[in-house]
Design a protein around this motif. Structure first.
Motif, PDB file in Angstrom:
ATOM      1  N   VAL A   1       0.873  -1.182   0.000  1.00  0.00           N
ATOM      2  CA  VAL A   1       0.000   0.000   0.000  1.00  0.00           C
ATOM      3  C   VAL A   1       0.903   1.223   0.000  1.00  0.00           C
ATOM      4  CG1 VAL A   1      -1.788   1.277   1.226  1.00  0.00           C
ATOM      5  CG2 VAL A   1      -1.813  -1.227   1.234  1.00  0.00           C
ATOM      6  N   VAL A   2       0.901   1.989  -1.104  1.00  0.00           N
ATOM      7  CA  VAL A   2       1.819   3.125  -1.225  1.00  0.00           C
ATOM      8  C   VAL A   2       1.178   4.447  -0.827  1.00  0.00           C
ATOM      9  CG1 VAL A   2       3.247   2.020  -2.976  1.00  0.00           C
ATOM     10  CG2 VAL A   2       1.269   3.352  -3.684  1.00  0.00           C
TER      11      VAL A   2
ATOM     12  N   THR B   1      -3.045  -7.470   3.721  1.00  0.00           N
ATOM     13  CA  THR B   1      -4.188  -7.032   4.521  1.00  0.00           C
ATOM     14  C   THR B   1      -3.800  -5.759   5.268  1.00  0.00           C
ATOM     15  OG1 THR B   1      -5.023  -9.285   4.799  1.00  0.00           O
ATOM     16  CG2 THR B   1      -5.789  -7.644   6.364  1.00  0.00           C
ATOM     17  N   PHE B   2      -4.662  -4.768   5.210  1.00  0.00           N
ATOM     18  CA  PHE B   2      -4.395  -3.490   5.888  1.00  0.00           C
ATOM     19  C   PHE B   2      -5.696  -2.943   6.436  1.00  0.00           C
ATOM     20  CE2 PHE B   2      -5.366  -2.675   1.472  1.00  0.00           C
ATOM     21  CZ  PHE B   2      -6.245  -1.606   1.519  1.00  0.00           C
ATOM     22  N   THR B   3      -5.587  -1.962   7.294  1.00  0.00           N
ATOM     23  CA  THR B   3      -6.765  -1.306   7.869  1.00  0.00           C
ATOM     24  C   THR B   3      -7.048  -0.018   7.120  1.00  0.00           C
ATOM     25  OG1 THR B   3      -6.268  -2.228  10.045  1.00  0.00           O
ATOM     26  CG2 THR B   3      -7.784  -0.363   9.970  1.00  0.00           C
ATOM     27  N   ALA B   4      -8.275   0.125   6.615  1.00  0.00           N
ATOM     28  CA  ALA B   4      -8.669   1.350   5.919  1.00  0.00           C
ATOM     29  C   ALA B   4      -8.618   2.528   6.890  1.00  0.00           C
ATOM     30  CB  ALA B   4     -10.071   1.202   5.330  1.00  0.00           C
ATOM     31  N   VAL B   5      -8.194   3.679   6.385  1.00  0.00           N
ATOM     32  CA  VAL B   5      -8.037   4.870   7.221  1.00  0.00           C
ATOM     33  C   VAL B   5      -9.374   5.240   7.861  1.00  0.00           C
ATOM     34  CG1 VAL B   5      -7.535   7.341   7.185  1.00  0.00           C
ATOM     35  CG2 VAL B   5      -6.105   5.750   5.880  1.00  0.00           C
ATOM     36  N   PRO B   6      -9.389   5.431   9.184  1.00  0.00           N
ATOM     37  CA  PRO B   6     -10.637   5.849   9.831  1.00  0.00           C
ATOM     38  C   PRO B   6     -11.042   7.249   9.386  1.00  0.00           C
ATOM     39  CG  PRO B   6      -8.988   5.132  11.441  1.00  0.00           C
ATOM     40  CD  PRO B   6      -8.290   5.284  10.132  1.00  0.00           C
ATOM     41  N   CYS B   7     -12.323   7.541   9.479  1.00  0.00           N
ATOM     42  CA  CYS B   7     -12.845   8.865   9.136  1.00  0.00           C
ATOM     43  C   CYS B   7     -13.307   9.533  10.425  1.00  0.00           C
ATOM     44  CB  CYS B   7     -13.997   8.735   8.145  1.00  0.00           C
ATOM     45  SG  CYS B   7     -14.717  10.306   7.656  1.00  0.00           S
TER      46      CYS B   7
END
Length: 399
Positions: A182-183, A258-264
């Motif tokens: 993920v860049v 696998t990564f965590t999507a940025v919180p809003c």
């Protein structure tokens, strides 16, 4: 004359003969009859001096007769009987493959107990590069190059005689992508990149990308490059991405990340500006975010609406599809809800040093600042005092 079996394989035999020394031999046709069982006769008329007979049962005798014909006259037959070779490997097939290996299986009709040796040869560009001897009827050939064509030849040893080989063309699979990373990432999207594998045909590869945050909501796309922008991610949830290299009908094993999507949302200071994810575009129609805006103690939050890009016209006072709202308390209550162009320029002041901002699918831009608290004053101090009248000690005042 000279009726002969010149080649034999699994289920077939090629036969050849010579034309008789007759004056009209160039005009002859030849009537060929063959059978393994008398009640299953086959026949064909050919103009040449050879024929390929197929669908033979391994290990069963075949009888072939050939007669010369011209006009309405035919010769006596030439006859040959031979056994369809039951030692030739049959049903040779690819079971599986990887970038560096291929697994093959076969049967030998006359070797039901796996006692006969099989000789396996691997060829590349016509040159033998590996050979193996086995009693098994399955083999995995390793040490191969990714996405490369080879030819495999397998023969069997029956009664001291090596059979005619069965042959098959095989091809290894592509290697998986390398360095999947993920860049770049922000609310609602992630930019993923990988490197092409070091395969000979890597410039012709496509990549099949699948991603999901919930197993029942799979997304997929095929790309020709080595990067992809994944959007509409649910903020704060894990996302799994699989990428496989593909060429023709072959695909590699997947590379996975696998990564965590940025919180809003979250906590922000009452300074600068704040905008919706992806502003000014309305990229995230189903996203909800909550910000807690804090000013220094003794100050209040000042929020000014600079832009509110509404997509729906609301004739009533309710905002039900898209909205921006504020709450004066740290609860889920919305004290002020905005969804119209008339809300642009609106200035909202908190009653404490915090203000909660709710977002639901409407592009917005606001400025944040703080100022001294207008709704409280200096603390009240309880003071006791006594006032005396003039000439307090006399009974009547002196005028």
């Amino acid at each position: 004359m000279n009726l002969t079996v010149v080649e034999q394989g699994v289920g077939f035999a090629s036969l050849r003969w010579t034309a008789p020394n007759d004056p009209n031999k160039d005009s002859y046709t030849y009537h060929v009859i063959w059978y393994q069982y008398e009640y299953r006769m086959n026949s064909r008329t050919v103009h040449g001096t050879e024929i390929n007979i197929t669908s033979l049962s391994p290990g069963i005798n075949s009888t072939v007769t050939v007669t010369s014909s011209y006009g309405n006259k035919s010769s006596l037959p030439a006859t040959i009987t031979f056994a369809a070779d039951g030692c030739i490997p049959a049903q040779l097939k690819v079971v599986s493959y990887s970038p560096t290996s291929v697994t093959l299986s076969w049967i030998v009709p006359n070797d039901l107990n796996n006692t006969h040796l099989s000789f396996v040869s691997l060829f590349s560009s016509g040159k033998e590069i590996q050979n193996h001897t086995t009693k098994n009827k399955e083999i995995t050939i390793t040490g191969l190059s990714p996405f490369t064509k080879y030819n495999v030849s397998i023969s069997s040893l029956c009664d001291g005689t090596e059979s005619i080989p069965a042959r098959i063309d095989v091809q290894t699979g592509p290697s998986p992508p390398m360095n999947l990373t993920v860049v770049e990432q922000d609310v609602g999207f992630a930019f993923v990149r990988w490197a092409a594998p070091n395969d000979p045909n890597k410039d012709n590869y496509t990549y099949d990308v699948t991603w999901y945050q919930y197993e029942n909501r799979m997304n997929s796309r095929t790309v020709h490059g080595t990067e992809i922008n994944i959007t509409r991610l649910t903020n704060g949830e894990n996302c799994t991405v699989n990428v496989t290299s593909s060429y023709g009908n072959k695909s590699s094993l997947p590379a996975t990340i696998t990564f965590t999507a940025v919180p809003c949302g979250g906590k922000v200071r009452a300074e600068g500006w704040l905008s919706s994810p992806g502003y000014p575009q309305n990229m995230y129609l189903y996203m909800d975010c909550v910000w807690d805006i804090e000013a220094p103690l003794g100050h209040v939050v000042v929020l000014t609406v600079v832009d509110l890009n509404y997509y729906y016209y609301y004739s009533s006072s309710q905002c039900y599809r898209t909205w921006l709202a504020v709450g004066y308390n740290q609860t889920s209550d919305r004290d002020v809800t905005m969804c119209r162009y008339s809300d642009v320029g609106r200035r909202i002041i908190s009653i404490t040093n915090t203000l909660r901002l709710f977002y639901h699918a409407i592009p917005f831009n606001v400025t944040l600042s703080s100022q001294g608290n207008l709704f409280t004053c200096c603390p009240v101090i309880d003071i006791k005092f006594i006032v005396y009248s003039p000439d307090y000690a006399s009974k009547s005042p002196q005028l």
